[in-house]
Design a protein around this motif. Structure first.
Motif, PDB file in Angstrom:
ATOM      1  N   UNK A  39       0.811  -1.206   0.000  1.00 38.31           N
ATOM      2  CA  UNK A  39       0.000   0.000   0.000  1.00 38.31           C
ATOM      3  C   UNK A  39       0.848   1.262   0.000  1.00 38.31           C
ATOM      4  N   UNK A  40       2.104   1.155   0.446  1.00 37.21           N
ATOM      5  CA  UNK A  40       3.000   2.306   0.465  1.00 37.21           C
ATOM      6  C   UNK A  40       4.004   2.281  -0.673  1.00 37.21           C
ATOM      7  N   UNK A  41       3.895   1.327  -1.575  1.00 33.88           N
ATOM      8  CA  UNK A  41       4.833   1.252  -2.689  1.00 33.88           C
ATOM      9  C   UNK A  41       4.683   2.476  -3.583  1.00 33.88           C
ATOM     10  N   UNK A  86       8.017  10.052  -1.659  1.00 36.30           N
ATOM     11  CA  UNK A  86       9.037   9.941  -0.606  1.00 36.30           C
ATOM     12  C   UNK A  86       8.376   9.496   0.696  1.00 36.30           C
ATOM     13  N   UNK A  87       7.193  10.031   0.983  1.00 38.51           N
ATOM     14  CA  UNK A  87       6.458   9.582   2.166  1.00 38.51           C
ATOM     15  C   UNK A  87       6.190   8.085   2.083  1.00 38.51           C
ATOM     16  N   UNK A  88       5.783   7.609   0.924  1.00 34.33           N
ATOM     17  CA  UNK A  88       5.512   6.187   0.755  1.00 34.33           C
ATOM     18  C   UNK A  88       6.759   5.353   1.029  1.00 34.33           C
ATOM     19  N   UNK A  89       7.896   5.819   0.524  1.00 30.18           N
ATOM     20  CA  UNK A  89       9.140   5.068   0.737  1.00 30.18           C
ATOM     21  C   UNK A  89       9.506   5.056   2.223  1.00 30.18           C
ATOM     22  N   UNK A  90       9.258   6.143   2.915  1.00 27.55           N
ATOM     23  CA  UNK A  90       9.517   6.179   4.352  1.00 27.55           C
ATOM     24  C   UNK A  90       8.638   5.177   5.100  1.00 27.55           C
ATOM     25  N   UNK A  91       7.381   5.063   4.685  1.00 30.50           N
ATOM     26  CA  UNK A  91       6.431   4.200   5.385  1.00 30.50           C
ATOM     27  C   UNK A  91       6.555   2.733   4.993  1.00 30.50           C
ATOM     28  N   UNK A  92       7.206   2.458   3.892  1.00 29.26           N
ATOM     29  CA  UNK A  92       7.398   1.067   3.501  1.00 29.26           C
ATOM     30  C   UNK A  92       8.247   0.312   4.512  1.00 29.26           C
ATOM     31  N   UNK A 102       9.231   9.962  12.313  1.00 27.07           N
ATOM     32  CA  UNK A 102       7.817  10.040  11.951  1.00 27.07           C
ATOM     33  C   UNK A 102       7.692  10.951  10.738  1.00 27.07           C
ATOM     34  N   UNK A 103       6.712  10.666   9.895  1.00 26.99           N
ATOM     35  CA  UNK A 103       6.544  11.440   8.663  1.00 26.99           C
ATOM     36  C   UNK A 103       5.087  11.788   8.453  1.00 26.99           C
TER      37      UNK A 103
END
Length: 224
Positions: A39-41, A86-92, A102-103
C-alpha cells in the motif's frame, strides 16, 4: 481399477475439509500481507497528470528518504509537502532508520487520505491554512516538491515550508527555479540528479539549505 490402485491412500472427507480450511486461511493471510506491504509502494496510487503528478523512480525516492531520515535524526519529524512518493518510501519500512522517525504527507490529492492521521490536506493556494494541530517549526526537515513550475506556486509553497521547518529544507523542483528558490529559501542546487518514473520535459533538480552529500554527488543512484 487395477490391483495397484487399491494401495493408493485416500483422505477422509473430514481431513480434506481441514486441509481446505488451512489453505484458505493461508491464502487470505498471504493476500493481507501483500496488500499491507504494497500500500505504500511508489506507484500504489497512480499519477494523475491533471494534478501535475509525477512520481519519483524507486531509487530516487529511496535516496531522498535516506537523506531526510539522516537529517531528521532519531526521533525526528519529517514533512513531505506535495512529495507523496518519498512519504511512501519512508512508510514502507525498507529504508534503514525509517522506524526511528515520523513522517507526515501534505497533499491536495485526497486519495492519500487512505494513509490515515499522517495525511494532511494541503492546497498551496492557501499556504498557511493548516490544521491547528500542526505547530509552527515542528518538523526537523521539510521536503517539498511544488506541483507547478511557476513563481506563484513556489512562492506560496515556500511560505508553507518556512512555517513548518525548524531550519532544514530539501526542495525538489525544476532547474529554472534556481534563482527564485535561492531568494525564497536560501537553498543551493545539488549535483544529485533526481529521476522520475516518467521523463519530464524540464530539467529537474534538488536544492538544500544545509550541508548535504547531495550537493557534490553526481548521478541518480545512492552514493556508497
Amino acid at each position: 481399477m487395477s490391483d495397484s490402485d487399491d494401495d493408493i491412500p485416500t483422505l477422509s472427507a473430514h481431513t480434506l475439509a481441514a486441509l481446505q480450511e488451512f489453505y484458505n486461511e493461508t491464502r487470505t493471510s498471504s493476500a493481507h500481507s501483500t496488500t499491507t506491504s504494497n500500500q505504500f509502494a511508489v506507484g500504489a496510487v497512480e499519477e494523475d497528470w491533471r494534478m501535475s503528478q509525477f512520481w519519483y523512480s524507486d531509487e530516487t525516492a529511496a535516496l531522498l528518504a535516506e537523506e531526510v531520515i539522516r537529517e531528521a535524526g532519531a526521533g525526528g519529524r519529517i514533512a513531505c509537502v506535495s512529495a507523496p512518493s518519498v512519504y511512501q518510501k519512508l512508510k514502507q519500512g525498507v529504508v534503514e532508520g525509517s522506524d526511528h522517525v515520523s513522517a507526515v504527507v501534505f497533499e491536495y490529492d485526497r486519495r492519500f487520505a487512505a494513509y490515515g492521521d499522517n495525511f494532511i490536506f494541503y492546497d498551496y493556494n492557501e499556504p498557511l491554512s493548516l490544521p491547528a494541530g500542526v505547530a509552527p517549526q515542528s518538523f526537523d526537515i521539510v521536503l517539498a516538491d511544488p506541483p507547478y513550475l511557476s513563481e506563484e506556486c513556489l512562492s506560496k509553497v515556500a511560505k508553507t515550508v518556512k512555517h513548518l521547518s525548524k531550519g532544514k529544507v530539501l526542495l525538489c523542483t525544476g532547474a529554472i527555479m534556481e534563482n527564485l528558490a535561492r531568494d525564497l529559501l536560501d537553498v543551493k542546487m545539488c549535483s544529485f540528479l533526481p529521476r522520475h518514473n516518467r521523463n519530464l520535459s524540464n530539467e529537474f533538480r534538488c536544492f538544500v539549505n544545509y550541508p548535504s552529500r547531495l550537493l557534490s554527488y553526481r548521478g541518480a543512484e545512492p552514493p556508497i
